[in-house]
Design an enzyme around this catalytic site. Structure first.
Site, short mmCIF file in Angstrom:
data_model
loop_
_atom_site.label_atom_id
_atom_site.label_comp_id
_atom_site.label_asym_id
_atom_site.label_seq_id
_atom_site.Cartn_x
_atom_site.Cartn_y
_atom_site.Cartn_z
N ILE A 29 0.95 -1.32 0.38
CA ILE A 29 0.07 0.10 0.19
C ILE A 29 0.92 1.70 -0.15
CG2 ILE A 29 -1.88 1.22 1.31
CD1 ILE A 29 -2.66 -0.60 2.90
N PRO A 33 10.18 5.48 3.54
CA PRO A 33 11.94 5.44 4.18
C PRO A 33 11.90 4.69 5.16
CG PRO A 33 11.22 7.87 4.17
CD PRO A 33 9.93 7.04 4.13
N VAL A 37 4.03 -0.72 4.22
CA VAL A 37 2.75 -0.65 4.80
C VAL A 37 2.22 -1.50 3.74
CG1 VAL A 37 0.64 -0.17 5.38
CG2 VAL A 37 2.21 1.38 6.05
N LYS A 53 1.82 -3.10 9.34
CA LYS A 53 2.98 -1.56 8.49
C LYS A 53 4.43 -2.53 9.95
CE LYS A 53 4.05 2.72 10.72
NZ LYS A 53 3.76 4.05 11.23
N ASP A 145 2.82 14.81 16.56
CA ASP A 145 3.10 14.94 14.02
C ASP A 145 1.68 15.11 14.02
OD1 ASP A 145 4.18 14.71 11.95
OD2 ASP A 145 4.36 12.88 11.57
#
Ligand SMILES: Nc1ncnc2c1ncn2[C@@H]1O[C@H](COP(=O)(O)OP(=O)(O)OP(=O)(O)O)[C@@H](O)[C@H]1O
Length: 357
Positions: A29, A33, A37, A53, A145
């Protein structure tokens, strides 16, 4: 992906926890870096799909999967957090299997011709994303984030639910006795330059307010379009991005808020008044968004843009990746060619043109 030690399409994955069964790798998917996934199907029924993941065990400059697993487990029964299915490791990689979601908010927004959501959708998204942050914070965790690529929509009957993704920068802000932790004298510049709170630019410890500050930049972008500092390459110009964030609180405030519901002025004021140990007043912020909707005669239960236009979801799958959560300090140290760190195409910079002249 070419590495035979990493998951391969067709391969069977058997997590250590026996009750979840086995899975087949269907396709990639996302390849980034720091992690990849994959789309998985249940071995017994490939139509039952999941996401996995994966992170390399060796040579990974930012191993975070353990954190993802910790947060997903912690948030497992909460609305708007992908269901945790299982985790495991081989000598070569760690993996985490979770509920499969649809495209993220950034891809959806950039799939629209106007590069911004309808006000109806944007306000609903703003409310839901704030609710996710409230839930995360009330579990003693910071995201650090907050940005549109880290929120995705649910699939099928869950398409109106916004999910929070990617907890690679999460941090506990309470100790094991539930006491708020004191700020460290200095902290790394974390997250994504475009949305980073001012405290992060100044290398200060982050708190709940800082997640909400990043949320505010994201909310403005969802409603109005690309942020005026989006064209700046953060690795070299992050000081200038900080100055932008200060400018919109001073003489640039009126212009920055032009076109946004007037409540955004109160929202920014309230966010900026929160101090390090305070719990942000999520209820107040949400009530302001609801008030904005009421004044604009917006029905907050109306279908969202992607529910009205199914093509949007398909188109979003083709839109390129954007705004990877690169740890800013690492990037600066490496000074490498990771120029995608702030890779925003200033397609709708028009909206903010006033500052360019
Ligand atoms: N549960 C999921 N369902 C569907 N897609 C997912 C899921 N989890 C992650 N993805 C896809 O993989 C991408 C990367 O995931 P995530 O952000 O967790 O990884 P990352 O290595 O931290 O990436 P980045 O550093 O680019 O933020 C997401 O933007 C999304 O497109």
């Amino acid at each position: 992906r070419d590495d035979p030690q990493m998951p391969q399409v067709g391969q069977i994955i058997e997590p250590h926890t026996t009750e979840v069964g086995s899975f087949r790798v269907l396709r990639v998917i996302y390849s980034g870096p720091f992690s990849d996934v994959y789309l998985l199907g249940k071995k017994t029924n490939v139509n039952e799909k999941f996401a996995m993941k994966v992170e390399r065990q060796v040579g990974n400059i930012r191993p975070v999967l353990k954190l993802d697993v910790f947060v997903l487990r912690e948030m497992n029964t909460q609305t708007g957090f992908p269901r945790f299915i299982g985790a495991g490791q081989t000598p070569y990689y760690k993996y985490c299997i979770m509920e499969l979601l649809g495209p993220d908010l950034s891809k959806l927004r950039r799939s629209l011709d106007a590069k911004k959501f309808s006000t109806t959708t944007a306000l609903q998204v703003c409310i839901q994303t704030l609710q996710r942050l409230e839930t995360l914070h009330d579990h003693g965790l910071l995201c650090r984030d907050v940005k549109a690529p880290n929120f995705a929509i649910g699939l099928e009957s869950r398409a109106s639910i916004i999910y929070m993704l990617d907890f690679g920068f999460a941090r506990k802000y309470k100790d094991k006795n539930g006491v708020l932790m004191k700020p460290r004298p200095a902290a790394a510049l974390m997250g994504t330059f475009l949305y980073a709170p001012m405290a992060s630019h100044k290398r200060e410890e982050q708190c709940r307010r800082d997640d909400i500050e990043s949320w505010f930049y994201m909310a403005c972008e969802l409603l109005k379009g690309t942020l005026p500092w989006a064209h700046l390459y953060g690795v070299e110009r992050h000081q200038l991005i900080l100055e932008w964030k200060q400018f919109i609180r001073g003489s640039g405030r009126k212009e920055f808020l032009r076109g946004l519901p007037q409540q955004f002025d109160h929202i920014l004021e309230r966010i900026d008044s929160v101090s390090f140990f305070d719990r942000p007043d999520y209820r107040y912020l949400i009530s302001q968004l609801m008030f904005a909707a009421e004044q604009l005669s917006i029905d907050l239960k109306a279908p969202l843009d992607w529910q009205k236009n199914k093509r949007l979801v398909r188109k979003a799958h083709w839109v390129g990746e954007l705004g990877e959560s690169n740890m800013a300090s690492d990037l600066m140290r490496e000074n490498s060619d990771l120029s995608t760190a702030n890779d925003v195409t200033p397609v709708d910079v028009e909206t903010w043109r006033v500052w360019d002249s």
